[in-house]
Design an enzyme around this catalytic site. Structure first.
Site, mmCIF file in Angstrom:
data_model
loop_
_atom_site.group_PDB
_atom_site.id
_atom_site.type_symbol
_atom_site.label_atom_id
_atom_site.label_comp_id
_atom_site.label_asym_id
_atom_site.label_seq_id
_atom_site.Cartn_x
_atom_site.Cartn_y
_atom_site.Cartn_z
ATOM 1 N N ASP A 87 1.368 -104.533 -33.732
ATOM 2 C CA ASP A 87 -0.066 -104.337 -33.529
ATOM 3 C C ASP A 87 -0.659 -105.552 -32.831
ATOM 4 O O ASP A 87 0.069 -106.411 -32.337
ATOM 5 C CB ASP A 87 -0.755 -104.049 -34.870
ATOM 6 C CG ASP A 87 -0.477 -105.142 -35.910
ATOM 7 O OD1 ASP A 87 -0.044 -106.244 -35.510
ATOM 8 O OD2 ASP A 87 -0.691 -104.894 -37.108
ATOM 9 N N TYR A 235 -1.244 -108.126 -45.383
ATOM 10 C CA TYR A 235 -0.526 -109.330 -45.823
ATOM 11 C C TYR A 235 -1.194 -109.872 -47.073
ATOM 12 O O TYR A 235 -1.549 -111.038 -47.174
ATOM 13 C CB TYR A 235 -0.452 -110.364 -44.699
ATOM 14 C CG TYR A 235 0.495 -109.917 -43.612
ATOM 15 C CD1 TYR A 235 1.876 -109.997 -43.802
ATOM 16 C CD2 TYR A 235 0.021 -109.364 -42.431
ATOM 17 C CE1 TYR A 235 2.758 -109.554 -42.826
ATOM 18 C CE2 TYR A 235 0.902 -108.915 -41.452
ATOM 19 C CZ TYR A 235 2.260 -109.011 -41.656
ATOM 20 O OH TYR A 235 3.134 -108.562 -40.693
#
Length: 495
Positions: A87, A235
């Site tokens: 991405d 994350y």
């Protein structure tokens, strides 16, 4: 503790069979690998992940400049750095870990990288130049550029990006000790790389590392709490921030030799849980890496006060060995190390790196690892790590290299926007957010080879669907490749 070398005798037939598959594959079955070529390609991958203004010596020509206004909404310059995967978001936590691991690769194995050493150092500097920008303001660390939900709603190359480039930071009121601690580790580790190459730059990195670590330690807290909506579930920090504080201190001690960091480690090893979850290592969990890194000093006879870290490291190493029953790790029938969670190759490369690093430390100290009734030699550790690298490069049931551009058969439809959408060279006109969806859904191979990219890899049954929607298996990441630099650097000279 004494013991005999680990052999196949006395093991269950199934375990012995796995060891035979993994360690005793004859050269008649599998040809050797060109580790130096694989090393060159694994470093080249990082050029495909660059954000910002590309330099004149950019080698992957299908990429162009991108995200040239990053940080402007916050009045700062946050251009540069790396896109972490397929991405277009810049996530600071995995980027810092990637930089740490590239640096550790060069520190331990740079001497065997040959002509690729210079390219590896450039790859590190692309990361540290960005991390210096992200930490330019005292007691602030910019930890992400780009709204992940907005980005993931589009399939567009970074050169056309028009998604939200929201800037996220941690500070005194919104702490993020794990991302700040990892950033300090990255800067400190890189300062060792540049110590002789560029002393002024090295000092700048080390001074900044010390400042960022002090911030991480004084204002303790998890960035997943401060920035939950932005960083989770992408994350999110599942493991706590304690390990990053020890990790940052360990790298600062290695880089600076300052007593204050040694005392911090000794004083805080229980409080910060140095002996817990020691079988994990990756962008979220540094425990195994902490114990292996610190153990080097113990093995050199210079730090008996760190003896508990060596005991932890020995236990971790034993848990990785095939044929020794342990719930933390399993091996596929094809010989691949498998752990739970997505993108399995991140575990394969990170854990294999620690095997090679520890085997080197043991060799120099003329030591072995006690594993119950067995004793594991440095040579065995190297065999297990080599088997993993060879699996990645093609010695597997699919007879496929999981590194793009290496070998005659490799993934053609990786989950990566820039690789799968026609490049600005071939298609100068803009391709909008939803226009790119047809390339995502297309059965055709990606038009742009992201050379050197290692994908998430096959599942536990050694099967691999070469298809973009299977992102956990087909998406490459920077933190898969970073430890591989050291592994390939080592095997290029010791195959």
């Amino acid at each position: 503790m004494a013991g005999k070398p680990l052999t196949l005798s006395g093991l269950a037939p199934a375990a012995a069979a796995i060891i035979l598959v993994m360690l005793l594959l004859s050269p008649e079955i599998y040809a050797g690998h060109d580790y130096r070529d694989a090393l060159k390609k694994s470093i080249l991958f990082f050029e495909g992940q660059r954000s910002g203004k590309l330099p004149p010596d950019q080698r992957l020509k299908w990429r162009g400049d991108s995200a040239l206004r990053d940080g402007s909404s916050a009045g700062v310059d946050l251009t540069g750095g790396y896109y972490d995967a397929g991405d277009n978001v810049k996530f600071g936590f995995p980027m810092a870990f990637t930089t740490t691991m590239m640096s550790w690769s060069v520190i331990d194995f740079g001497k065997t990288m040959g002509p690729e050493l210079g390219n590896a150092v450039k790859a590190i500097k692309w990361g540290t130049d960005y991390l210096l920008k992200a930490t330019a303001i005292p007691r602030v660390v910019f930890v992400q550029v780009g709204d992940a939900y907005s980005d993931h709603n589009c399939w567009e190359r970074p050169e056309d990006m028009d998604t939200l480039r929201t800037v996220y930071k941690v500070d005194m009121d919104h702490p993020g000790s794990e991302v700040a601690g990892e950033t300090a580790a990255a800067l400190a580790a890189a300062s060792i790389v540049f110590a002789k190459r560029d002393p002024a730059y090295s000092k700048r990195l080390l001074d900044r590392a010390a400042r960022v670590f002090a911030f991480a330690n004084k204002y303790r807290g998890a960035y997943s709490d401060s920035l939950r909506q932005a960083v989770c579930p992408f994350y999110c920090n599942f493991n706590g921030y304690e390990d990053e504080l020890l990790w940052g201190a360990a790298w600062l001690h290695k880089a600076s030799k300052r007593r204050v960091y040694r005392e911090f480690i000794v004083k805080n090893k229980e409080i910060l849980r140095a002996g817990e979850t020691i079988h994990e290592f990756g962008w979220d969990n540094k425990h195994a890496g902490i114990n292996v890194l610190i153990s080097k000093m113990v093995l050199m006879g210079k730090a008996d006060y760190f003896q508990s870290f060596k005991q932890n490291a020995d236990e971790f190493i034993c848990s990785l060995l095939p044929g020794i029953s342990h719930p933390q790790v399993e091996y596929s029938l094809g010989g691949l190390l498998v752990k739970s969670g997505g993108s399995n190759m991140q575990h394969v490369t990170s854990l294999s790196f620690l095997l090679i690093a520890y085997s080197n430390y043991l060799s120099h100290a003329k030591k072995v690892v006690p594993c119950g009734q067995f004793t594991a030699s440095p040579a065995l550790l190297r065999q297990v790590a080599k088997r993993q690298v060879d699996y990645i490069l093609g010695d597997n049931p699919m007879k496929m290299s999981y590194m793009v551009g290496y070998g005659s058969k490799f993934p053609q439809r990786i989950h990566h926007r820039g690789s799968s959408v026609p490049s600005v060279v071939d298609h100068p006109d803009r391709i909008g957010c939803k226009e790119g969806s047809r390339y995502y859904l297309s059965p055709s191979p990606n038009p742009n080879l992201l050379i050197g990219a290692v994908v998430g890899g096959p599942n536990v049954t050694d099967d691999f669907p070469d298809s973009r929607p299977y992102f956990q298996l087909t998406e490459p990441t920077t933190y898969i490749n970073a430890p591989l630099l050291g592994l390939l650097g080592y095997f290029a000279a010791h195959a």
